[in-house]
Design a protein around this motif. Structure first.
Motif, PDB file in Angstrom:
ATOM      1  N   GLY A 149       0.834  -1.200   0.000  1.00  0.00           N
ATOM      2  CA  GLY A 149       0.000   0.000   0.000  1.00  0.00           C
ATOM      3  C   GLY A 149       0.858   1.235   0.000  1.00  0.00           C
ATOM      4  N   GLU A 150       0.472   2.229   0.745  1.00  0.00           N
ATOM      5  CA  GLU A 150       1.237   3.469   0.822  1.00  0.00           C
ATOM      6  C   GLU A 150       2.582   3.208   1.494  1.00  0.00           C
ATOM      7  N   GLU A 151       3.587   3.988   1.041  1.00  0.00           N
ATOM      8  CA  GLU A 151       4.932   3.779   1.582  1.00  0.00           C
ATOM      9  C   GLU A 151       4.978   4.045   3.077  1.00  0.00           C
ATOM     10  N   GLU A 152       4.316   5.097   3.529  1.00  0.00           N
ATOM     11  CA  GLU A 152       4.285   5.418   4.952  1.00  0.00           C
ATOM     12  C   GLU A 152       2.842   5.359   5.429  1.00  0.00           C
ATOM     13  N   MET A 194       8.742  -6.525   4.850  1.00  0.00           N
ATOM     14  CA  MET A 194       8.866  -5.800   3.594  1.00  0.00           C
ATOM     15  C   MET A 194       7.619  -4.943   3.392  1.00  0.00           C
ATOM     16  N   CYS A 195       7.827  -3.647   3.167  1.00  0.00           N
ATOM     17  CA  CYS A 195       6.737  -2.710   2.946  1.00  0.00           C
ATOM     18  C   CYS A 195       6.898  -2.107   1.556  1.00  0.00           C
ATOM     19  N   VAL A 196       5.918  -2.339   0.688  1.00  0.00           N
ATOM     20  CA  VAL A 196       6.013  -1.910  -0.708  1.00  0.00           C
ATOM     21  C   VAL A 196       4.678  -1.339  -1.159  1.00  0.00           C
ATOM     22  N   ASN A 197       4.723  -0.514  -2.226  1.00  0.00           N
ATOM     23  CA  ASN A 197       3.476  -0.099  -2.853  1.00  0.00           C
ATOM     24  C   ASN A 197       3.098  -1.129  -3.924  1.00  0.00           C
ATOM     25  N   VAL A 244      -7.028  -1.262  -0.269  1.00  0.00           N
ATOM     26  CA  VAL A 244      -6.501  -0.357   0.767  1.00  0.00           C
ATOM     27  C   VAL A 244      -5.190  -0.950   1.273  1.00  0.00           C
ATOM     28  N   PRO A 245      -4.324  -0.157   1.920  1.00  0.00           N
ATOM     29  CA  PRO A 245      -3.100  -0.731   2.480  1.00  0.00           C
ATOM     30  C   PRO A 245      -3.411  -1.947   3.348  1.00  0.00           C
ATOM     31  N   THR A 246      -2.711  -3.031   3.065  1.00  0.00           N
ATOM     32  CA  THR A 246      -3.037  -4.314   3.699  1.00  0.00           C
ATOM     33  C   THR A 246      -1.757  -5.005   4.165  1.00  0.00           C
ATOM     34  N   ALA A 247      -1.836  -5.654   5.314  1.00  0.00           N
ATOM     35  CA  ALA A 247      -0.710  -6.399   5.863  1.00  0.00           C
ATOM     36  C   ALA A 247      -1.003  -7.888   5.829  1.00  0.00           C
ATOM     37  N   GLU A 289      -2.021 -15.678   8.304  1.00  0.00           N
ATOM     38  CA  GLU A 289      -3.159 -15.087   9.002  1.00  0.00           C
ATOM     39  C   GLU A 289      -4.068 -14.406   7.969  1.00  0.00           C
ATOM     40  N   LEU A 290      -5.271 -14.048   8.398  1.00  0.00           N
ATOM     41  CA  LEU A 290      -6.142 -13.271   7.529  1.00  0.00           C
ATOM     42  C   LEU A 290      -5.512 -11.899   7.272  1.00  0.00           C
ATOM     43  N   PRO A 291      -5.581 -11.371   6.057  1.00  0.00           N
ATOM     44  CA  PRO A 291      -5.055 -10.032   5.786  1.00  0.00           C
ATOM     45  C   PRO A 291      -5.753  -8.994   6.664  1.00  0.00           C
TER      46      PRO A 291
END
Length: 608
Positions: free
Chosen positions: A534-537, A555-558, A581-584, A593-595
């Protein structure tokens, strides 16, 4: 005859005009020794080494000593940073003699390269309990001439002893991963060596032991709070000691005394990169920021980092060791700083990339991620060949002919992979993967020097990890990261192949093999992937980056970056490239796990 003037190494160039008839490392020197039937003097040092320069000025510049050397033997000058394999091989031989190892390291050998005698710095005339170097030259020459049978017997015994020591690694391999209790015991053993009066470990001389501290911080992330306290006390003591330059931020190589007084003032890239990594991991942002400033302002040579900064500068027209660092800021502005050795070493720059990635994740000021990206791009273009092999080092656009070490492959691979994951750069990770694959296909003896190989002394594992990690542990860490990013457990198997022969030694020598212990700790932890797309920050990315647990990849990516990872063949983002939407996504041992799109929910998943 001047044979050193065209060398890439500034250390060799500094000896070019001396009266000693120096040869560079290579077959020509040994062939000449065989033709003349004389011993070989192999003198090993590096450009930022204070005592190397002292011996150069006092001893090797003395015309009478030089004449004696030229008459009685063939002299070879080696930059240990250009030829770490040569340095490791002769360090092993020196240890077999019972020599206290240091630099300059002076080896007397036969024409096959097997040592006869070893010593470190010696003056031109007898001092205190030190022999004169010229007297040693004469003694070696006489023994060569008059006691040849004894010399030959000694070299045979030495060769067998060194080979026996190397084979220990093959015999101490184990088939079972170390348990949590075993690694916890190693952390306790390391903590028991802490100097509770002055900090650090042992007595003097004291080196910063960043790999061992990385191991302790890893054990903290695995739940060992005392290991973390020990690491943080040590890091605080280093930062408050004379090891650290409070004005320019870098750390000196070591201190002579137990209380960290009397530092040796060279500031090395590998030391500072390793320390930047652990200070960033520990969240000690101010100290980490100072190291980033030092690297950027002092060691950046063109597009990458030079190998180190000298301990010596010229003050009031005279050479002075450490005098520059005694000046205040205003005083430093009036004099030339100590010069930088402009050799760009592949593996050491790789260490810096990994450290800058950690600094970026920790929010260290100075934009370490952008600095790392610029250097990584340059290294890919100039230090990686078309067949995915690497060069050892370059200087002023010229590549050395020295064989690249395992540390060059492992350091650059890990640096590119970590930086790629930190910045969302799939191209960096892909280049790191290609380096690991290259070594997997060719074998870990890719760094064997042909001269050492011919002598039967070429395989000397680089497992001295006091101040910086070895090629084995770096390559293993890179493989562990790839296993998570690619979803391919053969990389974890390869990491175990690299580490298992060294495990028993590492458990018995925690301060000297902290890099192997840190890699073992990672390898034996439960694999987990935390991916935010999602969003970088965002609150999600902040929560993810603050999560520290052994074996976990964050790892966090758009969406665009996620697609680039998928296109490059990295399964970690499969099915996760275009969330609304931004999702983990949190996966442990392949079970996901569920997103979630809420930071609180992500924190709850991470706490399990």
């Amino acid at each position: 005859m001047n044979r050193l003037d065209g060398s890439i190494s500034p250390y060799l160039q500094s000896h070019a005009d001396q009266p000693v008839d120096w040869y560079p490392w290579g077959e020509e020197a040994f062939a000449e020794a065989a033709r003349r039937d004389v011993p070989v003097l192999i003198s090993i040092g590096y450009q930022t080494c204070h005592w190397c320069h002292v011996m150069s000025r006092e001893t090797f510049s003395d015309p009478r000593i030089a004449e004696s050397i030229n008459k009685r033997m063939v002299a070879i000058k080696v930059d240990r940073e250009e030829h770490p394999d040569v340095d490791a091989a002769y360090t092993a031989q020196a240890i077999a003699f019972g020599t206290t190892v240091g630099w300059p390291l002076n080896i007397f050998a036969n024409a096959e390269g097997i040592a006869i005698f070893a010593t470190t710095y010696l003056p031109p005339v007898p001092r205190m309990n030190q022999q004169a170097f010229g007297d040693v030259v004469v003694s070696i020459s006489r023994a060569w001439t008059k006691k040849r049978s004894e010399v030959r017997a000694g070299t045979r015994e030495l060769k067998l002893a060194v080979q026996e020591a190397a084979l220990v690694n093959a015999r101490t391999g184990v088939s079972k991963f170390p348990s949590r209790e075993t690694l916890g015991g190693a952390a306790q053993d390391l903590g028991a060596l802490e100097d509770t009066t002055y900090g650090g470990f042992g007595t003097g001389p004291k080196f910063p032991v960043a790999p061992a501290l990385r191991f302790l911080l890893g054990r903290e992330a695995a739940g060992d709070e005392e290991a973390g306290r020990c690491a943080r006390r040590t890091l605080s003591n280093y930062a408050m000691s004379a090891l650290r330059d409070p004005l320019e931020g870098g750390f000196f190589r070591y201190a002579t005394n137990r209380d960290f007084s009397s530092p040796h003032y060279e500031r090395m890239l590998d030391d500072n990169a390793s320390l930047l990594s652990v200070y960033s991991r520990a969240g000690m942002v101010d100290i980490a920021a100072g190291i980033v400033t030092f690297l950027r302002d002092q060691l950046l040579v063109g597009e990458a980092f030079g190998s180190g900064q000298h301990s010596e500068s010229v003050l009031a027209g005279e050479v002075n060791e450490g005098g520059y660092y005694a000046l205040d800021a205003a005083g430093r502005n009036t004099v030339e700083p100590p010069p930088v050795d402009g050799k760009i070493i592949t593996g050491w720059n790789g260490l810096a990339l990994e450290a800058l990635a950690q600094a970026h994740r920790a929010g260290v000021p100075g934009d370490p991620g952008a600095l790392g990206a610029s250097i990584a791009t340059w290294l890919i273009a100039h230090h990686i060949k078309d067949d995915h092999s690497v060069i050892r080092l370059s200087r002023d656009g010229r590549a050395s002919s020295a064989v690249a070490s395992l540390g060059d492959y492992g350091g650059l691979a890990l640096g590119l992979i970590e930086l790629g994951m930190a910045l969302g750069r799939a191209d960096f990770v892909r280049h790191g993967q290609m380096l690991v694959d290259f070594v997997k296909q060719r074998g870990i003896d890719i760094d064997q020097d042909p001269i050492l190989g011919a002598s039967g002394l070429g395989w000397t594992p680089d497992i001295a990890e006091g101040s910086a990690p070895s090629g084995h542990s770096l390559l293993a860490l890179a493989s562990i990261r790839l296993a998570s990013v690619c979803g391919d457990d053969t990389y974890r198997e390869y990491a175990w192949f690299l580490l298992s022969p060294l495990m028993k030694q590492a458990l018995s020598r925690p301060t000297g093999m902290g890099g192997v212990l840190a890699a073992l700790s990672e390898l034996t932890s439960t694999p987990r992937q935390v991916i935010v797309v999602g969003e970088e920050e965002s609150p999600l990315s902040h929560t993810a980056r603050e999560h520290h647990r052994e074996g976990t990849v964050v790892m966090c990516v758009n969406s665009a970056q996620a697609q680039e990872f998928l296109d490059a063949g990295f399964s970690i983002v499969e099915g996760r490239t275009t969330p609304e939407v931004p999702t983990a996504y949190v996966c442990t041992e392949g079970v996901c796990e569920l997103p979630v799109s809420d930071a609180v929910a992500l924190a709850e998943q991470l706490a399990r």
